[in-house]
Design an enzyme around this catalytic site. Structure first.
Site, PDB file in Angstrom:
ATOM      1  N   GLU A  39       0.828  -1.206   0.000  1.00  0.00           N
ATOM      2  CA  GLU A  39       0.000   0.000   0.000  1.00  0.00           C
ATOM      3  C   GLU A  39       0.863   1.258   0.000  1.00  0.00           C
ATOM      4  OE1 GLU A  39      -3.116   2.099   3.073  1.00  0.00           O
ATOM      5  OE2 GLU A  39      -3.404  -0.025   2.628  1.00  0.00           O
ATOM      6  N   ARG A  51      -2.153  31.969 -19.687  1.00  0.00           N
ATOM      7  CA  ARG A  51      -2.642  33.084 -18.882  1.00  0.00           C
ATOM      8  C   ARG A  51      -1.696  34.285 -18.990  1.00  0.00           C
ATOM      9  NH1 ARG A  51      -7.030  35.373 -16.202  1.00  0.00           N
ATOM     10  NH2 ARG A  51      -6.422  36.182 -14.152  1.00  0.00           N
ATOM     11  N   GLN A  88       9.544  34.942 -13.286  1.00  0.00           N
ATOM     12  CA  GLN A  88      10.433  33.962 -12.673  1.00  0.00           C
ATOM     13  C   GLN A  88       9.820  33.330 -11.422  1.00  0.00           C
ATOM     14  OE1 GLN A  88      14.323  34.955 -10.594  1.00  0.00           O
ATOM     15  NE2 GLN A  88      15.095  34.262 -12.582  1.00  0.00           N
TER      16      GLN A  88
END
Length: 363
Positions: free
Chosen positions: A226, A252, A263
């Site tokens: 798991e 965008r 940056q």
């Protein structure tokens, strides 16, 4: 597999809460519900690394992380213990349905007072003629409200410590078994989770996994699978989120420039990519060690830690980069954060993973 997943679960589809049996059957047809189970029962017979890569593809191609988690809990916490420690009768009875999706399995280990500390289980299994009587309640049973089968752990000898726990396979329709209503959760809402109560529930001796007193060993074995393979789904989620965030930053524009030209944004996305690759490589190393039969406790703990912490950090960075859109439900980025947060808690918290890693390092 990635393209198969994308076709089966196209982008933009609204997750069902809880998941539908149709979606569950699709996972079965894709082979995901029995990836690491023997082919004689309908599984794919894969090792840990190949199984992890399939679940990474599922996590990347399917945006319903709750469904991915439900399938992972079904396979790694329930099917693996049956496959590794069950009798031939138990395997023949349950594994074909587990692989096909006909059966949904729920892992009943956690209790209200036994989360990270699973050494003191209040669910008791009292030996009686022909088997055991179980009494007590489990909590946060993943798939519990929908399960047809439970793998549960109970105390059979309170004086024996970790040797006093026993693992059982129990059909959900057994007399004395009652599954509670689904919890209202922050995330992973497609995964139904709730309590399961056992009241004078008789379990025949043939439904014990391994032998009485072997429960802790069986549980730790399933935890290895798991903590490694389940978090491959989160690595896939991280990959999907990096890709989506890169596309958003290119498209965008603010102040006459692309977001990608700032940056502060581009470096944040690089950090996201670094966390993704770190988690992926640690995951592959842990699974490779498991396949080679090498000690894997350290690698598995580090892998789980990197995947869960990285998933949360990446989701939070994505919310920041998407700005107001990252706060809106219909955009879907906020759901990634809600689905990532529980990864810090289940399968052993981040603090537990650090304790395990420290012990492996000899500290």
């Amino acid at each position: 597999m990635l393209e198969d997943v994308r076709r089966a679960f196209p982008a933009g589809r609204v997750p069902q809460e809880p998941f539908s049996r149709t979606d569950w059957g699709t996972l079965g047809r894709l082979g995901l519900l029995g990836a690491c189970l023997p082919d004689k029962y309908g599984g794919l017979g894969l090792g840990a690394l190949d199984t992890a890569r399939l679940y990474e593809a599922l996590g990347e191609g399917c945006s319903d992380t709750g469904l991915v988690f439900a399938a992972s809990a079904h396979l790694f916490a329930c099917a693996v213990p049956i496959s590794e420690f069950g009798s031939d009768d138990l395997k023949s009875r349950w594994l074909p349905g587990i692989c096909s999706g006909e059966v949904i399995a729920g892992n009943a280990m956690t209790e209200a007072d036994a989360g990270s500390d699973v050494s003191k289980l209040r669910l008791t299994a009292t030996p009686v003629d022909g088997g055991h009587l179980l009494n007590g309640e489990k909590s946060f049973v993943s798939n519990g409200p929908a399960a047809g089968l439970f793998v549960t752990y109970a105390t059979t000898d309170p004086e024996a410590g970790h040797l006093g726990q026993t693992a059982f396979v129990i059909s959900a329709d057994t007399a004395g078994v009652r599954a509670g209503e689904p919890f209202d959760k922050m995330g992973l809402r497609s995964t139904p989770a709730g309590t399961v109560t056992f009241t004078d529930c008789f379990v025949p001796a043939r439904q014990v996994l391994g032998v009485p007193g072997m429960g802790a060993t069986i549980f730790q074995h399933s935890m290895g699978w798991e903590r490694a393979c389940l978090f491959a789904g989160y690595v896939g989620m991280m990959a999907r989120l990096v890709e989506r965030t890169v596309e958003h930053a290119r498209r965008r524009r603010q102040f006459g420039r692309r977001l990608a030209d700032f940056q502060a944004v581009s470096h944040r996305i690089v950090d996201m990519a670094m966390r993704l690759e770190t988690a992926r490589l640690l995951l592959y190393r842990a699974c490779w060690d498991m396949d080679q039969g090498r000690p894997a406790r350290l690698a598995v703990a580090l892998s789980k830690l990197a995947a869960s912490e990285g998933a949360v950090a990446n989701a939070l960075d994505a919310v920041r980069i998407f700005g107001g859109g990252g706060f809106l439900a219909d955009v879907g980025v906020e759901a990634e954060l809600r689905n990532a947060v529980p990864s810090l808690l289940f399968s052993g918290t981040s603090e537990i993973q650090k304790e395990l890693a420290a012990k492996e390092l000899g500290l």
